[in-house]
Scaffold this motif. Structure first.
Motif, short mmCIF file in Angstrom:
data_model
loop_
_atom_site.label_atom_id
_atom_site.label_comp_id
_atom_site.label_asym_id
_atom_site.label_seq_id
_atom_site.Cartn_x
_atom_site.Cartn_y
_atom_site.Cartn_z
N HIS A 1 0.82 -1.21 0.00
CA HIS A 1 0.00 0.00 0.00
C HIS A 1 0.86 1.26 0.00
O HIS A 1 0.51 2.26 -0.65
CB HIS A 1 -0.93 0.00 1.21
CG HIS A 1 -1.98 -1.06 1.18
ND1 HIS A 1 -3.01 -1.04 0.26
CD2 HIS A 1 -2.16 -2.17 1.93
CE1 HIS A 1 -3.80 -2.10 0.45
NE2 HIS A 1 -3.30 -2.79 1.45
N ALA B 1 0.92 4.60 -2.59
CA ALA B 1 0.70 5.96 -2.09
C ALA B 1 1.89 6.86 -2.40
O ALA B 1 1.73 8.02 -2.78
CB ALA B 1 0.44 5.91 -0.58
N LEU C 1 -0.70 6.44 5.51
CA LEU C 1 -1.87 6.19 4.66
C LEU C 1 -2.00 4.70 4.36
O LEU C 1 -3.12 4.17 4.25
CB LEU C 1 -1.76 7.00 3.37
CG LEU C 1 -1.86 8.52 3.55
CD1 LEU C 1 -1.55 9.24 2.24
CD2 LEU C 1 -3.24 8.92 4.06
N ALA C 2 -0.86 4.01 4.24
CA ALA C 2 -0.89 2.56 4.04
C ALA C 2 -1.45 1.87 5.27
O ALA C 2 -2.22 0.89 5.17
CB ALA C 2 0.51 2.05 3.74
N ARG D 1 -3.67 3.04 7.26
CA ARG D 1 -5.13 3.22 7.22
C ARG D 1 -5.78 2.18 6.30
O ARG D 1 -6.82 1.61 6.64
CB ARG D 1 -5.45 4.63 6.73
CG ARG D 1 -6.94 4.98 6.74
CD ARG D 1 -7.12 6.44 6.38
NE ARG D 1 -8.51 6.86 6.52
CZ ARG D 1 -9.34 7.11 5.50
NH1 ARG D 1 -8.92 6.96 4.25
NH2 ARG D 1 -10.57 7.49 5.72
N GLU D 2 -5.16 1.92 5.15
CA GLU D 2 -5.72 0.93 4.21
C GLU D 2 -5.67 -0.48 4.79
O GLU D 2 -6.60 -1.27 4.58
CB GLU D 2 -4.96 0.98 2.89
CG GLU D 2 -5.15 2.27 2.10
CD GLU D 2 -6.61 2.52 1.76
OE1 GLU D 2 -7.32 1.56 1.39
OE2 GLU D 2 -7.05 3.69 1.87
N LYS E 1 -8.52 -0.77 7.14
CA LYS E 1 -9.78 -0.84 6.38
C LYS E 1 -9.99 -2.25 5.84
O LYS E 1 -11.10 -2.81 5.92
CB LYS E 1 -9.71 0.17 5.22
CG LYS E 1 -10.70 -0.04 4.09
CD LYS E 1 -12.11 0.35 4.45
CE LYS E 1 -12.99 0.59 3.24
NZ LYS E 1 -12.98 -0.46 2.21
N ASN E 2 -8.98 -2.87 5.28
CA ASN E 2 -9.09 -4.22 4.73
C ASN E 2 -9.33 -5.26 5.81
O ASN E 2 -10.00 -6.27 5.58
CB ASN E 2 -7.83 -4.57 3.94
CG ASN E 2 -7.69 -3.74 2.67
OD1 ASN E 2 -8.66 -3.18 2.17
ND2 ASN E 2 -6.47 -3.62 2.17
N TYR F 1 -13.33 2.02 7.45
CA TYR F 1 -12.17 2.86 7.73
C TYR F 1 -12.01 3.12 9.23
O TYR F 1 -13.00 3.36 9.94
CB TYR F 1 -12.29 4.21 7.01
CG TYR F 1 -11.87 4.15 5.57
CD1 TYR F 1 -10.55 3.87 5.22
CD2 TYR F 1 -12.79 4.38 4.55
CE1 TYR F 1 -10.15 3.81 3.89
CE2 TYR F 1 -12.40 4.33 3.22
CZ TYR F 1 -11.07 4.05 2.90
OH TYR F 1 -10.68 3.98 1.58
N ARG G 1 -6.95 11.63 0.08
CA ARG G 1 -6.83 10.21 0.34
C ARG G 1 -7.64 9.74 1.55
O ARG G 1 -7.93 8.55 1.67
CB ARG G 1 -5.35 9.83 0.55
CG ARG G 1 -4.54 9.76 -0.73
CD ARG G 1 -5.01 8.61 -1.62
NE ARG G 1 -4.86 7.32 -1.00
CZ ARG G 1 -3.83 6.51 -1.19
NH1 ARG G 1 -2.84 6.87 -1.99
NH2 ARG G 1 -3.79 5.34 -0.59
#
Length: 367
Positions: A206, A210, A298-299, A301-302, A305-306, A311, A334
């Motif tokens: 991720h 980004a 930011l990675a 956060r992803e 989420k997954n 989120y 983002r």
């Protein structure tokens, strides 16, 4: 996932406060040292039972207070949960979720996930390995309850072993306890390595995307998990990791006794960060380092989420003022889609944030 309400009593510089939040963007502004970061710290603590800033719980209790209380009403999985934590000087903390005692921090993470981003994280790449381990630990403790349990046990065993080695010169008989501690540290350490390797692999995927987007396709980002040298494959089965750690421990046994220091184990793990195939820590400019740090957060956060299907709550602590306009816009674009909290100073351009709700904090009070 969102925090609907937050109540604090005796926490840091807050006497008593009760707040209700917007499901989208919440801006918390005020001058420095007024309590903006303390609010975000309370949210992180409600998520994982750990502070991103303090080394011990007693630091979270107000100077003139004997106890602190945190209460959050959280909405997730189309249900509402109430998490309460009470901290008292000289006593064990009390934690409940919907009135039921939470035995450990994992019960908190079942309810709330947060991603906390502070100005210090912009230097995450340039700092020592301890900062990147802390980054992994805080995130993994929310994602994987088994990891949180293993990390707590590892830290406890590590402290005991450190005391044994330190005091062994005056009390040589203490060394008879060392084999038992080493064996347990090996097994728990293998659990940590297994989780960290998988987390870093997802993070690398991720973060690379980004970073490429933020740099306009001019740079590539690579992440490599680093652990003890005898572990040739960090994705190996648990039994193989145990054997690798045992071999490393045996090789360092006499050196540990001589130095009276713990030299073997995953307590020195790190994430190697490369930009365009060069060490970001050694060769990158300040702008490149900040872009890489942005990509890591930011990675993260992803990944959350997954893992949980929604989120996590994003907490940006005075980060935007440290970024140029291009990176500000990239971050804000983002993080659309979930609840976000942004702290900033009074002279920041609030209208550019399109906030759903704005809070003015002064000396631990909401004006």
């Amino acid at each position: 996932m969102k925090i609907n309400h937050l109540q604090l009593q005796g926490f840091r510089n807050y006497g008593q406060v009760a707040l209700s939040f917007h499901e989208g963007c919440n801006v918390i502004y005020g001058e420095n040292a007024q309590g903006k970061t303390n609010l975000l710290e309370a949210m992180v603590y409600l998520a994982c039972g750990k502070s991103p800033r303090a080394h011990s719980d007693k630091e979270l209790i107000g100077f003139s207070e004997d106890m602190a209380r945190l209460c959050g009403v959280i909405e997730t999985r189309e249900r509402e949960f109430k998490t309460e934590i009470t901290l008292q000087r000289g006593r064990r903390r009390k934690m409940t979720v919907n009135g039921v005692t939470a035995k450990n921090s994992a019960a908190l993470s079942d309810v709330l996930h947060t991603v906390f981003f502070s100005p210090e994280d912009l230097y995450l790449i340039r700092e020592g390995a301890a900062a990147r381990r802390r980054f992994m630990d805080i995130s993994l403790c929310q994602l994987r309850p088994r990891y949180a349990e293993a990390l707590t046990e590892f830290n406890r065993l590590y402290e005991h072993k450190t005391r044994i080695l330190r005091d062994s010169e005056e009390n040589p008989q203490l060394l008879s306890m060392l084999p038992d501690f080493n064996e347990r540290l090996i097994h728990v350490g293998a659990v940590l390595i297994g989780y960290r390797a998988k987390f870093c692999a997802a993070l690398a995927e991720h973060a690379a995307q980004a970073h490429e987007e933020c740099s306009g396709g001019r740079e590539t980002l690579q992440l490599h998990y680093q652990t003890v040298k005898t572990v040739e494959d960090a994705f190996a089965p648990h039994a193989e990791l145990v054997q690798s750690l045992r071999r490393h421990q045996e090789e360092h046994y006499h050196a540990e006794i001589a130095s009276r220091l713990c030299l073997s184990g995953p307590h020195k793990d790190d994430i190697e960060v490369l930009v365009n195939d060069r060490s970001a820590r050694q060769f990158c400019s300040q702008g490149q380092v900040r872009t890489a740090a942005l990509a890591l957060k930011l990675a993260e956060r992803e990944i959350h989420k997954n893992a949980i299907g929604e989120y996590p709550v994003m907490l940006l602590d005075d980060v935007l003022s440290e970024l140029d306009v291009k990176r500000q816009e990239y971050v804000l674009n983002r993080i659309a889609g979930g609840q976000i909290f942004i702290t900033c100073c009074e002279n920041d351009r609030l209208e550019a944030l399109e906030a759903g709700k704005v809070f003015h904090i002064q000396n631990g009070e909401v004006l």
